[in-house]
Scaffold this motif. Sequence first.
Motif, PDB file in Angstrom:
ATOM      1  N   THR A   1       4.639 -35.260 -47.285  1.00 47.66           N
ATOM      2  CA  THR A   1       5.109 -33.905 -47.018  1.00 47.66           C
ATOM      3  C   THR A   1       3.943 -32.933 -47.198  1.00 47.66           C
ATOM      4  N   SER A   2       4.223 -31.668 -47.040  1.00 51.85           N
ATOM      5  CA  SER A   2       3.182 -30.647 -47.195  1.00 51.85           C
ATOM      6  C   SER A   2       2.892 -30.320 -48.661  1.00 51.85           C
TER       7      SER A   2
ATOM      8  N   ASP B   1       1.186 -34.237 -42.099  1.00 51.97           N
ATOM      9  CA  ASP B   1       1.758 -33.002 -42.656  1.00 51.97           C
ATOM     10  C   ASP B   1       1.174 -32.641 -44.017  1.00 51.97           C
ATOM     11  N   ALA B   2       0.440 -33.548 -44.616  1.00 54.44           N
ATOM     12  CA  ALA B   2      -0.084 -33.336 -45.968  1.00 54.44           C
ATOM     13  C   ALA B   2      -1.319 -32.441 -45.943  1.00 54.44           C
ATOM     14  N   PRO B   3      -1.487 -31.651 -46.990  1.00 51.43           N
ATOM     15  CA  PRO B   3      -2.719 -30.869 -47.081  1.00 51.43           C
ATOM     16  C   PRO B   3      -3.902 -31.801 -47.318  1.00 51.43           C
TER      17      PRO B   3
END
Length: 159
Positions: A34-35, A73-75
Amino acid sequence: MSSPQSHARTMKELLRSQMGIITHEGGFVRLRRTSMPMSAANPFEVDEVIERFRMLVPLRERRNLGFLLDSRDAPMVGDDASMLSIRPVMEQLMTGFPRVAILVQTALGKLQATRRARGDSLFEQHHLTVFSDEAQAIAHVTGQSTSQTGPLSVRGKPV
């Protein structure tokens, strides 16, 4: 070759947390990050996710599956110190899978992941390949890819 859409039809969600969603998708396991930055994750939750993952996908089953870390989607992990803190988690998740890939969104993400993979024996040990194309990443983790030659920086690209 199967398309990503055909894998989506056979997808079974195994685990969901603030950090990611783990699914079994016809021949491979995907961790879709996820983000949420890993630095913001609760260490107890991380440990719980790893423990549940080990129960849901035991080592004896992993030898017949691929593993796809979908980090689109991950930083981005901006520094090597943060990567060192993530390394034990990656070790737990990748162990036992014969084919492992990281899927990234951007060319910069691919360069960064490739650089880290080259410099880390963990990634070399797991024959990790970095992709920016989902279909190629799925082909790799399901064993359908035949072009796995050349340096890591060109793997996953059409030759």
